[in-house]
Design a protein around this motif. Structure first.
Motif, short mmCIF file in Angstrom:
data_model
loop_
_atom_site.label_atom_id
_atom_site.label_comp_id
_atom_site.label_asym_id
_atom_site.label_seq_id
_atom_site.Cartn_x
_atom_site.Cartn_y
_atom_site.Cartn_z
N ARG A 1 0.83 -1.21 0.00
CA ARG A 1 0.00 0.00 0.00
C ARG A 1 0.86 1.26 0.00
NH1 ARG A 1 -4.40 -0.49 4.72
NH2 ARG A 1 -2.55 0.06 5.89
N ARG A 2 0.24 2.31 -0.48
CA ARG A 2 0.87 3.63 -0.42
C ARG A 2 -0.04 4.54 0.38
NH1 ARG A 2 5.06 4.51 -3.51
NH2 ARG A 2 4.56 6.59 -4.26
N LEU A 3 0.57 5.46 1.10
CA LEU A 3 -0.18 6.40 1.93
C LEU A 3 -0.26 7.76 1.25
CD1 LEU A 3 1.41 5.61 5.41
CD2 LEU A 3 -0.71 4.69 4.43
N VAL A 4 -1.40 8.39 1.38
CA VAL A 4 -1.58 9.76 0.91
C VAL A 4 -1.23 10.67 2.09
CG1 VAL A 4 -3.20 11.46 -0.02
CG2 VAL A 4 -3.40 9.05 -0.67
N GLU A 5 -0.33 11.62 1.83
CA GLU A 5 0.17 12.48 2.91
C GLU A 5 0.26 13.92 2.41
OE1 GLU A 5 4.02 12.53 5.93
OE2 GLU A 5 3.95 11.09 4.28
N LEU A 6 -0.10 14.87 3.27
CA LEU A 6 0.02 16.28 2.90
C LEU A 6 1.49 16.65 2.76
CD1 LEU A 6 -2.63 17.93 5.27
CD2 LEU A 6 -2.83 17.55 2.80
N THR A 7 1.78 17.49 1.77
CA THR A 7 3.15 17.95 1.55
C THR A 7 3.43 19.17 2.44
OG1 THR A 7 2.46 19.47 -0.19
CG2 THR A 7 3.10 17.23 -0.88
N ASP A 8 4.70 19.55 2.48
CA ASP A 8 5.08 20.78 3.19
C ASP A 8 4.37 21.98 2.56
OD1 ASP A 8 6.71 19.33 4.88
OD2 ASP A 8 8.57 19.81 3.79
N ARG A 9 4.23 21.95 1.24
CA ARG A 9 3.53 23.04 0.56
C ARG A 9 2.09 23.15 1.04
NH1 ARG A 9 0.54 23.87 -4.37
NH2 ARG A 9 0.88 26.01 -5.03
N ALA A 10 1.41 22.02 1.17
CA ALA A 10 0.02 22.04 1.65
C ALA A 10 -0.03 22.61 3.07
CB ALA A 10 -0.58 20.63 1.62
N HIS A 11 0.90 22.19 3.90
CA HIS A 11 0.92 22.71 5.28
C HIS A 11 1.17 24.22 5.28
CE1 HIS A 11 0.42 19.12 7.72
NE2 HIS A 11 1.15 18.48 6.83
N ALA A 12 2.01 24.71 4.38
CA ALA A 12 2.29 26.15 4.30
C ALA A 12 1.05 26.93 3.85
CB ALA A 12 3.45 26.40 3.35
N LEU A 13 0.20 26.31 3.03
CA LEU A 13 -1.00 26.97 2.54
C LEU A 13 -2.18 26.88 3.51
CD1 LEU A 13 -0.94 25.80 -1.20
CD2 LEU A 13 -0.31 28.05 -0.29
N LEU A 14 -2.05 26.07 4.54
CA LEU A 14 -3.17 25.83 5.45
C LEU A 14 -3.78 27.10 6.03
CD1 LEU A 14 -2.37 22.56 7.40
CD2 LEU A 14 -4.27 23.01 5.84
N PRO A 15 -3.01 28.09 6.48
CA PRO A 15 -3.67 29.28 7.02
C PRO A 15 -4.63 29.93 6.01
CG PRO A 15 -1.36 29.29 7.64
CD PRO A 15 -1.55 28.16 6.65
N ARG A 16 -4.24 30.01 4.75
CA ARG A 16 -5.12 30.60 3.73
C ARG A 16 -6.31 29.69 3.45
NH1 ARG A 16 -0.59 31.78 -0.53
NH2 ARG A 16 -2.25 32.36 -1.93
#
Length: 158
Positions: free
Chosen positions: A94-109
């Motif tokens: 199996r492969r896991l879907v994981e948020l990237t650093d970019r996604a985490h950086a965009l989270l406030p917006r």
């Protein structure tokens, strides 16, 4: 402004309302400098924030969509640089879907838009006979209890 579909054409009307709502949310994301972000990504982001990396099967269950829909959305999100697919340390198949650093950086917006959308939904709900989400949940439960196909078949027998 288009004329709304005939209320008897329920499927067309549902798609029309979804297009109106999602279209405006997508426009807000573009205005906020997030042109690659889609409204359909939000349930996935919420699930990954709540549960951490997930296999597509578990992500689909968490979001309440089919495996195929979750897989397609994760693929779109990967192309946008918002998720990665990493090997599952507990199951190499199996492969896991994981948020990237970019996604985490965009989270406030992204989260600010979620809050604004929730406020707009409360305003819309105040204009309706009942909150839209409650009505749609009632419809889903009724159709799960007795599928629409069974209702159509029964109408043919009358």
């Amino acid at each position: 402004m288009r004329t709304p579909p005939d209320p008897a054409a329920v499927g067309t009307l549902l798609r029309h309302v979804l297009d109106l709502l999602d279209g405006d949310v997508a426009r807000v994301y573009r205005q906020q400098g997030l042109p690659e972000y889609r409204p359909r990504f939000s349930p996935v982001v919420r699930a990954l924030l709540a549960h951490g990396p997930l296999p597509v099967r578990d992500l689909a269950a968490a979001v309440g969509v089919t495996h195929s829909a979750a897989s397609q959305t994760a693929a779109q999100m990967a192309r946008a640089g918002l998720v990665t697919h990493t090997p599952d340390p507990h199951d190499a198949r199996r492969r896991l879907v994981e948020l990237t650093d970019r996604a985490h950086a965009l989270l406030p917006r992204i989260q600010a838009e979620w809050q604004a959308t929730a406020a707009a939904m409360r305003e819309l709900d105040a204009e309706l006979a009942m909150p839209l989400g409650d009505l749609l949940a009632q419809v889903a439960r009724a159709v799960e209890r007795r599928p629409f196909g069974a209702r159509i078949a029964a109408a043919h027998q009358r």
